[in-house]
Scaffold this motif. Sequence first.
Motif, PDB file in Angstrom:
ATOM      1  N   ILE A 262     -15.830 -35.126 -17.237  1.00  0.00           N
ATOM      2  CA  ILE A 262     -15.854 -35.716 -18.743  1.00  0.00           C
ATOM      3  C   ILE A 262     -14.808 -35.117 -19.336  1.00  0.00           C
ATOM      4  N   SER A 263     -13.833 -35.916 -19.959  1.00  0.00           N
ATOM      5  CA  SER A 263     -12.644 -35.372 -20.629  1.00  0.00           C
ATOM      6  C   SER A 263     -12.233 -35.944 -21.842  1.00  0.00           C
ATOM      7  N   SER A 264     -11.357 -35.837 -22.464  1.00  0.00           N
ATOM      8  CA  SER A 264     -10.876 -36.433 -23.620  1.00  0.00           C
ATOM      9  C   SER A 264      -9.217 -37.005 -23.724  1.00  0.00           C
ATOM     10  N   VAL A 265      -9.132 -37.868 -24.717  1.00  0.00           N
ATOM     11  CA  VAL A 265      -7.538 -37.997 -24.697  1.00  0.00           C
ATOM     12  C   VAL A 265      -7.459 -38.369 -26.245  1.00  0.00           C
ATOM     13  N   SER A 266      -6.361 -37.683 -26.919  1.00  0.00           N
ATOM     14  CA  SER A 266      -6.520 -37.825 -28.356  1.00  0.00           C
ATOM     15  C   SER A 266      -5.302 -38.796 -28.805  1.00  0.00           C
ATOM     16  N   LEU A 267      -5.317 -39.900 -29.391  1.00  0.00           N
ATOM     17  CA  LEU A 267      -4.210 -40.578 -29.880  1.00  0.00           C
ATOM     18  C   LEU A 267      -4.338 -40.500 -31.379  1.00  0.00           C
ATOM     19  N   TYR A 268      -2.751 -39.909 -31.679  1.00  0.00           N
ATOM     20  CA  TYR A 268      -2.736 -39.526 -33.098  1.00  0.00           C
ATOM     21  C   TYR A 268      -1.712 -40.682 -33.558  1.00  0.00           C
ATOM     22  N   LEU A 269      -2.208 -41.498 -34.662  1.00  0.00           N
ATOM     23  CA  LEU A 269      -1.724 -42.532 -35.355  1.00  0.00           C
ATOM     24  C   LEU A 269      -1.688 -42.574 -36.973  1.00  0.00           C
TER      25      LEU A 269
END
Length: 301
Positions: free
Chosen positions: A227-234
Amino acid sequence: MKPNFYTNQLTDDYIETVKANQDIDAVYQLLGTQFNSAESNNSIVNWEATYPGPSSYIRECIAIGTFIIGYCVLGFLKPDGANLIPSLDFEYFLSITTSLIMAYATWSAFSGFIYYYRFNENCIAVKRYKNEPEINYKIARITGWVCSIICIVLALFFGPMIFIGAGGFALASFAMTGMKRKPYYQIAPYNSILYIQKIKKESEISLIIKKQVFREDNNNIYVYEMISSVSLYLYDHEKMDEVINLINKKVGYDVEYFESEDDESSVNLQKKSRELGTPLNRVTINKETLEMTHDIFTADV
């Protein structure tokens, strides 16, 4: 649990890459190819974003502090700190130049990141690298080549025995000749997305995903999901909602959604997924026979 919790994210390409070469660089090369494939799609959703870190001014403050400390310490190159007073002599030139170099090095070391987000029909592909000037790497490569040439010339004149005392310097010089910016890649297939969380203050969409990774021991190679995460900065908050809607459309259903004001009040969704007992796939490869076995496990809470 919704359908994505039961998907198998272990791909043949990834398994074969790891089987052939248990090297993270080989994996990054594969992920880089996948990123380039997504980039060639030229989706209108694609964007780039810079992320300065916890504070947009932290590296400037640290760099200024480094300059002040260096300047004060080097100010005592003359008796009674006389070098703190501007002058045209060599000691003051050495003091101000060294302090500026130290400050610039600190500013570069604490630089933030720049993200490239690319969408296609199957996944979201992310490339990230440190947001520091390319001139840093160019200077390092030039310095490496100059020092390497010096080492070779000295070896021709004084023989290889010179490297007994300067071997580390020679190795560092040769290593610097190939120094370049190294990107970090993340690939998030739509069917790997478990949760979506919007963190308003950070202008971030956090995707909790099932990610394929590997490790090895003396006998086996393990390719497995975690289980991991991806950060989308917008920074366009209206577009954030458009991206979330697009993700739900690609997934095929409304992914469980959370919203928080900042990181401190955000939900720990990775822990939530582990507590839920999300099934994770694992392939074990015997190093000697290359025989593969598959099993399913759950992560420890």
